[in-house]
Write an enzyme that holds these catalytic residues in place. Sequence first.
Site: not given
Length: 184
Positions: A35, A117, A155, A165
């Site tokens: 992400h 992330e 993602h 993303d």
Amino acid sequence: MRIIAGWLEGRGVRQVPTRNFNRRPAGEISLIVMHGISLPPRKFGGPYVDQLFTSSLKAEDDPYFEGIYQLELSTHLFINRQGVITQYVSFLDRAWHAGRSSYRDQPECNDYGIGIELEGTDDIPYTDEQYQVLDKVVTLLRATYPDIGDRVASHSEIAPGRKTDPGPVFDYTRIGLRLTEARN
């Protein structure tokens, strides 16, 4: 770095547990989902990612937050622009990062995936520090959870049309994947 009872330990790793998780259903960990995030959008640094994933974000801190501050979200790992890792959820538990999703015809990626992330945007290149740390983390996760194999997805790949993303600037070849495994 090493993984102890689902938690990453080592230099440059922060642990900030959140209540935003639940137990995984029966089954193996078999996917890593990449992400990209910045809060507010296109701004780096600050406490806001921690606040988002621990449900303590305040709507009044930025106009953008008015639309997201009440969301209950989490991820397993966040890697900032300097390569510092924050873990919010044990790998053994289900983080809430993917939403409605599917990978290779298997629905609900949160059930079997690990969310990572990266602090960034779809169109600003990620940093060398992020790639160096991410490469080590992906290698360790693949060794610890062998069902992952080559199953590393964006993602945008698991939620097409809904998410973009980590964006076209993300380079899978920089995280230890052979060119035949790379998504981009």
